[in-house]
Design a protein around this motif. Structure first.
Motif, short mmCIF file in Angstrom:
data_model
loop_
_atom_site.label_atom_id
_atom_site.label_comp_id
_atom_site.label_asym_id
_atom_site.label_seq_id
_atom_site.Cartn_x
_atom_site.Cartn_y
_atom_site.Cartn_z
N VAL A 55 9.36 -10.07 2.03
CA VAL A 55 8.21 -9.17 1.97
C VAL A 55 6.93 -9.96 1.67
O VAL A 55 6.97 -10.97 0.95
N THR A 56 5.83 -9.50 2.25
CA THR A 56 4.51 -10.09 1.97
C THR A 56 3.58 -8.98 1.50
O THR A 56 3.42 -7.97 2.18
N LEU A 57 3.01 -9.17 0.33
CA LEU A 57 2.06 -8.22 -0.23
C LEU A 57 0.68 -8.88 -0.23
O LEU A 57 0.56 -10.09 -0.46
N ARG A 58 -0.35 -8.07 0.01
CA ARG A 58 -1.70 -8.60 0.16
C ARG A 58 -2.67 -8.02 -0.85
O ARG A 58 -2.52 -6.86 -1.27
N CYS A 59 -3.66 -8.83 -1.19
CA CYS A 59 -4.64 -8.43 -2.20
C CYS A 59 -6.01 -8.96 -1.81
O CYS A 59 -6.16 -10.14 -1.48
N SER A 60 -7.01 -8.08 -1.90
CA SER A 60 -8.40 -8.49 -1.73
C SER A 60 -9.13 -8.29 -3.04
O SER A 60 -9.18 -7.16 -3.55
N PRO A 61 -9.68 -9.35 -3.63
CA PRO A 61 -10.33 -9.22 -4.93
C PRO A 61 -11.69 -8.55 -4.82
O PRO A 61 -12.22 -8.37 -3.72
N ILE A 62 -12.23 -8.19 -5.97
CA ILE A 62 -13.60 -7.68 -6.02
C ILE A 62 -14.54 -8.78 -5.53
O ILE A 62 -14.33 -9.97 -5.81
N SER A 63 -15.57 -8.38 -4.79
CA SER A 63 -16.51 -9.35 -4.25
C SER A 63 -17.09 -10.22 -5.36
O SER A 63 -17.56 -9.72 -6.39
N GLY A 64 -17.04 -11.54 -5.14
CA GLY A 64 -17.55 -12.47 -6.14
C GLY A 64 -16.50 -12.98 -7.10
O GLY A 64 -16.72 -13.97 -7.81
N GLY B 192 -1.88 -1.30 -6.87
CA GLY B 192 -0.51 -1.78 -6.79
C GLY B 192 0.18 -1.46 -5.49
O GLY B 192 -0.24 -0.59 -4.72
N THR B 193 1.25 -2.19 -5.23
CA THR B 193 2.16 -1.93 -4.12
C THR B 193 3.51 -1.56 -4.72
O THR B 193 4.09 -2.34 -5.48
N ARG B 194 3.98 -0.37 -4.38
CA ARG B 194 5.29 0.06 -4.87
C ARG B 194 6.35 -0.44 -3.90
O ARG B 194 6.41 0.02 -2.76
N LEU B 195 7.16 -1.40 -4.33
CA LEU B 195 8.23 -1.97 -3.50
C LEU B 195 9.57 -1.39 -3.93
O LEU B 195 9.92 -1.43 -5.11
N THR B 196 10.27 -0.84 -2.97
CA THR B 196 11.62 -0.35 -3.21
C THR B 196 12.58 -1.16 -2.36
O THR B 196 12.40 -1.24 -1.14
N VAL B 197 13.58 -1.75 -2.99
CA VAL B 197 14.59 -2.53 -2.28
C VAL B 197 15.89 -1.72 -2.29
O VAL B 197 16.37 -1.33 -3.36
N VAL B 198 16.42 -1.46 -1.10
CA VAL B 198 17.65 -0.64 -1.00
C VAL B 198 18.80 -1.46 -0.42
O VAL B 198 18.59 -2.52 0.17
N SER C 276 -2.47 -4.01 -0.24
CA SER C 276 -1.76 -3.37 0.86
C SER C 276 -0.40 -4.01 1.05
O SER C 276 -0.22 -5.21 0.76
N PRO C 277 0.59 -3.24 1.50
CA PRO C 277 0.52 -1.79 1.63
C PRO C 277 0.64 -1.11 0.27
O PRO C 277 0.83 -1.78 -0.73
N THR C 278 0.51 0.21 0.21
CA THR C 278 0.64 0.92 -1.06
C THR C 278 2.10 1.17 -1.39
O THR C 278 2.48 1.17 -2.57
#
Lengths: 111, 112
Positions: free
Chosen positions: B19-28, B106-112, B7-9
């Protein structure tokens, strides 16, 4: 030496045909070679993978051929379908570390 | 079972912002890696974390940093954004002592 070189850059195959994508590497320490399939706007999905002690691995219509002496490996997609149209990446890693990806092959399967 | 979630997408930021991008791995899964994918290229390795420890760092400037939390989720931080940071940022998780890596959308980051 960390590079993985992939070819061709793009590939057009007729429905039912065989798609072949090739990769070459230099680092003999690589011990894991996966292939990923990526659709536009999506993350790469693990398709099939091989280790260097095996010369071939088959899963359904997908086969990896591995040539350790030539430092090459390839993906064969048998009976290619329009739904297989995607970008394919080969990759390599050492002992579970970072994946080094090839440049990608854009596959288009024509009906 | 839920796969790797990010998140975010999509995100649009201005040059110089953070910017801060977040990730939750598969359980385990206890190992998380971050990759940057520029349009038309293969993913490039940024960081790998295992059990909250950095296990690898790619050839990215110090503006890029990451961390892994006790629940194995992870954050990727990018400071002083440049136009060239526009890319798809991918998170991958894997089991301990297992090389199979599974990617999020993935998170699509656009820098303008």
């Amino acid at each position: 030496q960390q590079q993985v070189k992939q070819s061709p850059q793009s590939l057009i195959v007729q429905k039912g045909g065989i798609s072949i994508i090739n990769c070459a590497y230099e680092n003999t320490a690589f011990d894991y070679f996966p292939w990923y399939q990526q659709f536009p706007g999506k993350g790469p999905a693990l398709l099939i993978a091989i280790r260097p002690d095996v010369s071939e691995k088959k899963e359904g219509r997908f086969t990896i051929s591995f040539n350790k002496s030539a430092k090459q490996f390839s993906l064969h997609i048998m009976d290619s379908q329009p739904g297989d149209s995607a970008t394919y990446f080969c990759a390599a890693s050492v002992q579970g570390g970072k994946l080094i990806f090839g440049q990608g092959t854009e596959l288009s399967v024509k009906p | 079972d839920a796969g790797v979630t990010q998140s975010p997408t999509h995100l649009i930021k201005t040059r110089g912002q953070h910017v801060t991008l977040r990730c939750s791995p598969i359980s385990g899964h206890k190992s998380v890696s971050w990759y940057q994918q520029v349009l038309g290229q293969g993913p490039q390795f940024i960081f790998q974390y295992y059990e909250k420890e950095e296990r690898g760092r790619g050839n990215f400037p110090d503006r890029f940093s990451a961390r892994q939390f006790p629940n194995y989720s992870s954050e990727l931080n990018v400071n002083a954004l440049l136009l060239g940071d526009s890319a798809l940022y991918l998170c991958a998780s894997s089991l301990p002592a297992n090389t199979e890596a599974f990617f999020g959308q993935g998170t699509r980051l656009t820098v303008v």
